[in-house]
Design an enzyme around this catalytic site. Structure first.
Site, mmCIF file in Angstrom:
data_model
loop_
_atom_site.group_PDB
_atom_site.id
_atom_site.type_symbol
_atom_site.label_atom_id
_atom_site.label_comp_id
_atom_site.label_asym_id
_atom_site.label_seq_id
_atom_site.Cartn_x
_atom_site.Cartn_y
_atom_site.Cartn_z
ATOM 1 N N GLY B 68 11.836 7.612 121.333
ATOM 2 C CA GLY B 68 10.703 8.421 120.925
ATOM 3 C C GLY B 68 10.715 9.788 121.591
ATOM 4 O O GLY B 68 10.433 10.806 120.955
ATOM 5 N N SER B 199 9.605 4.746 117.971
ATOM 6 C CA SER B 199 10.475 4.244 119.028
ATOM 7 C C SER B 199 10.683 2.739 118.895
ATOM 8 O O SER B 199 9.742 2.006 118.574
ATOM 9 C CB SER B 199 9.845 4.571 120.385
ATOM 10 O OG SER B 199 10.569 3.954 121.415
ATOM 11 N N THR B 238 28.481 9.283 118.699
ATOM 12 C CA THR B 238 28.707 8.002 118.023
ATOM 13 C C THR B 238 27.420 7.184 118.091
ATOM 14 O O THR B 238 26.778 7.105 119.132
ATOM 15 C CB THR B 238 29.872 7.248 118.689
ATOM 16 O OG1 THR B 238 31.026 8.080 118.584
ATOM 17 C CG2 THR B 238 30.133 5.918 118.015
ATOM 18 N N CYS B 326 -2.652 6.952 142.191
ATOM 19 C CA CYS B 326 -1.848 6.210 143.143
ATOM 20 C C CYS B 326 -0.624 5.593 142.501
ATOM 21 O O CYS B 326 0.355 5.332 143.169
ATOM 22 C CB CYS B 326 -2.677 5.119 143.778
ATOM 23 S SG CYS B 326 -3.516 5.726 145.225
HETATM 24 C C1 LIG Z 1 2.962 8.104 122.409
HETATM 25 C C2 LIG Z 1 4.362 7.979 122.913
HETATM 26 N N1 LIG Z 1 5.284 8.894 122.579
HETATM 27 C C3 LIG Z 1 6.549 8.814 123.017
HETATM 28 C C4 LIG Z 1 6.970 7.788 123.834
HETATM 29 C C5 LIG Z 1 8.391 7.787 124.324
HETATM 30 O O1 LIG Z 1 9.197 6.864 123.681
HETATM 31 P P1 LIG Z 1 10.588 6.427 124.318
HETATM 32 O O2 LIG Z 1 10.258 5.588 125.503
HETATM 33 O O3 LIG Z 1 11.288 5.664 123.252
HETATM 34 O O4 LIG Z 1 11.321 7.659 124.675
HETATM 35 C C6 LIG Z 1 6.039 6.822 124.210
HETATM 36 C C7 LIG Z 1 6.434 5.712 125.102
HETATM 37 O O5 LIG Z 1 6.323 5.757 126.316
HETATM 38 C C8 LIG Z 1 4.707 6.915 123.757
HETATM 39 O O6 LIG Z 1 3.793 6.018 124.108
#
Ligand SMILES: Cc1ncc(COP(=O)(O)O)c(C=O)c1O
Ligand code: FES
Lengths: 211, 384
Positions: B68, B199, B238, B326
């Site tokens: 993602g 993702s 690839t 934290c």
């Molecule tokens: C809203 C959102 N966007 C993007 C990501 C990133 O995805 P990835 O972990 O596949 O890079 C996440 C996950 O942490 C997410 O919750």
């Protein structure tokens, strides 16, 4: 929301999961000889320490803490250090430094240090409160102060070190948080040098074990 | 273990695991012309087709990425650098204040290269006001990027309205749908979103694989990774064939299960929410309660700190996450929670429960009891 840096030692875990000397009764009922507080909920940590003193020794210490695992664990550890073997003398207790607590705990992740720093500060506040309550004000202010680096803004070397331990790694952030070097600016080279020194010192390892 | 952190990542669907294991010996390079290559190529294209079917788009519009974050980076940096090369001055991008770090920090990086960014505020529920989007548009605006649903609080944005505004003004619109896919039906024929990220590991597929949907006819993007001709030259290298086969199967399973799973997950989340509210005093829900992802519940347990709660729940075998400073390694609590106008001390007290397909009613019953015990313990030792 990334994962917790779960690098706590067994000692921290032990004190976090089974904290010792928590104040369980009401403040009125406990009736401490001295009470001290440090921190702020906005920053995520707040602790209050209650002591009872006899023959110049802390024979009982109780506490309450809002904070993360190391804040809770380190306050609990401090309470054991201060009260074991019949209790610590007030002058000794006044000298406890964050490093002493961290050593007893077997180290802490660097960005967690500020949590335990609160414990010793709160304890000093409690001892001063005791002095005030029992007519010994003359004993206050005998502590050795850390060296002042920025005289305009009254920033000490210790403060710079603590900022680094809280996660500050660059000059701009340090300046934003402490206002260091914002007046005459004469101190800037030395501040930068100290910043560099502590960043190098604390951020090569995952766990800080005290000096 | 009771796993209630499905927004962080999800366990592999058993069918996905099976599919991956069966595939592992297929070492062929999809670009090779002989048989082992062709076979793998076919499997990659099958996965692409499944994803296209699920999203109702064309297989050519599916670009595989390494997750993602990479899909988000590809769009944002791709649009911006194309503009820089074309010498468009004063490039401007519109986003929200509660985007995922893979959008936020990418934009922060572009700001250093003189791209201007408008971070739209959100209301107390985490919603972007579509009128604000309209007002922020300038003639230099080259992209609107607003997430479909938020990872920390689950708030679902009015993406349809925002898309309409973007279309009317002829501005490309991207949405980070990483948390939305599999939970909200997305039909790309019914909307005119230009770019969408998803993702694998949030939908019971493998980690390190994602998808960027790029609508045909949209402006071309500079690839983030240049090299060979893979993924229509939009993403060289690839292919991650294991990941692609895995995400294809994960999407296939979503197609089969999504409706019933979402119902079950929402039922369990609502049960958790009402159980916590009933048994624990002085708590508040962060974010929307209506327009919210079905599995997400973000709660502040006032007067105690999130990391402490998290670690004590861990001791009970329950996995959650927190917006407290934290746990993040930084000094400030979650920017998402504070963007809602929640005070910092309350943000430090926040816990996110995010449910998934494997959770059961028993999990929720146990969690309610464990949370109650934990909160009670920590409040007794709290200095507030
Ligand atoms: C809203 C959102 N966007 C993007 C990501 C990133 O995805 P990835 O972990 O596949 O890079 C996440 C996950 O942490 C997410 O919750
Ligand atoms: S000594 Fe630091 S600003 Fe003057």
């Amino acid at each position: 929301m990334s994962g917790t840096n779960w690098n706590y030692s067994d000692k921290v875990k032990e004190h976090f999961f089974n904290p010792k000397n928590v104040l369980k009764v009401s403040e009125e009922e406990y009736n401490a000889d001295g009470v001290g507080e440090n921190g702020s909920p906005v920053c995520g940590d707040l602790m209050r320490i209650y002591i009872k003193v006899k023959d110049n020794k802390i024979y009982d210490m109780r506490w309450k803490t809002f904070g993360c695992a190391s804040a809770i664990g380190s306050t609990s550890m401090l309470s054991v250090m201060v009260t074991e073997n019949g209790g610590m003398e007030l002058e000794e207790a006044m000298k406890i430094k964050p490093d002493d607590i961290i050593k007893e705990l077997g180290g802490l992740p660097p960005n967690k240090i500020h949590c335990s720093v609160l414990g010793d500060k709160a304890l000093r506040a409690a001892i001063k409160d005791y002095y005030r309550n029992f007519d010994q004000v003359n004993k206050i202010n005998k502590e050795k102060e850390s060296r002042i680096v920025c005289h305009c803004l009254n920033v000490t070397e210790d403060e710079i070190k603590m900022e680094v331990l809280e996660g500050v790694k660059d000059f701009d952030t340090l300046q934003k948080r402490t206002k260091v070097s914002t007046a005459c600016g004469k101190c800037e080279p030395e501040v930068r040098e100290l910043l560099d020194k502590y960043v190098k010192k604390y951020y090569i390892k995952d766990i800080y074990t005290g000096e | 273990m009771i796993y209630l952190d499905n927004n962080a990542t999800t366990p592999l669907h058993p069918k996905v695991k099976e599919k991956i294991i069966d595939f592992l010996d297929n070492y062929g390079n999809p670009s090779s012309l002989y048989e082992t290559g062709r076979e793998v190529k076919q499997m990659v294209e099958d996965a692409r087709q499944k994803i296209a079917d699920f999203l109702n788009c064309d297989p050519d519009e599916i670009i595989f990425t390494a997750g993602g974050s990479e899909a988000n980076n590809t769009v944002i940096k791709g649009v911006a650098s194309c503009c820089t090369f074309c010498n468009v001055s004063n490039t401007h991008i519109i986003t929200s204040a509660i985007e995922h770090p893979s959008v936020m920090n990418t934009l922060k990086c572009l700001e250093k290269q003189n791209v201007e960014v408008t971070y739209l505020p959100v209301d107390e529920y985490g919603l972007v006001n579509s009128k604000d989007v309209r007002d922020a548009i300038r003639k230099e605006t080259v992209l609107i990027t607003i997430m479909y649903a938020n990872n920390e609080i689950g708030t679902i944005q009015p993406i349809e309205e925002i898309t309409k505004i973007a279309n009317e003004n002829n501005i490309p619109i991207h949405t980070d749908a990483v948390q939305a896919i599999g939970k909200i039906p997305v039909d790309l024929k019914k909307t005119s979103i230009d770019y969408l990220s998803l993702s694998g590991h949030k939908i019971y597929g493998p980690k390190g694989i994602g998808v960027l949907f790029r609508r045909k006819g949209t402006k071309s993007l500079c690839p983030l990774i240049s090299g060979g001709h893979q993924e229509s030259s939009m993403r060289a290298g690839t292919e991650n064939t294991i990941g692609i086969v895995g995400i294809g199967e994960a999407i296939k399973q979503l197609n089969l299960e999504m409706n019933s799973e979402v119902k079950k997950i929402k039922y369990l989340r609502d049960k958790l929410e009402s159980g916590l509210k009933k048994n624990i005093s002085n708590i508040s829900v962060n974010g929307q309660t209506e327009k919210r992802l079905p599995g997400v519940l973000n709660v502040s347990f006032n007067d105690i700190e999130g990391e402490s709660i998290l670690l004590r729940l861990d001791m009970h075998g329950i996995a959650v996450s927190t917006g407290s400073a934290c746990s993040s390694g930084s000094l400030d609590p979650s920017y998402v929670i504070t963007a809602l106008g929640v005070p910092a001390e309350q943000a430090h007290s926040s816990i996110r429960f995010s449910l998934g397909r494997e959770n059961t009613e028993e999990d929720i019953d146990k969690t309610i009891i464990a949370v109650e015990e934990t909160v009670d313990f920590l409040r007794k030792i709290s200095a507030i």
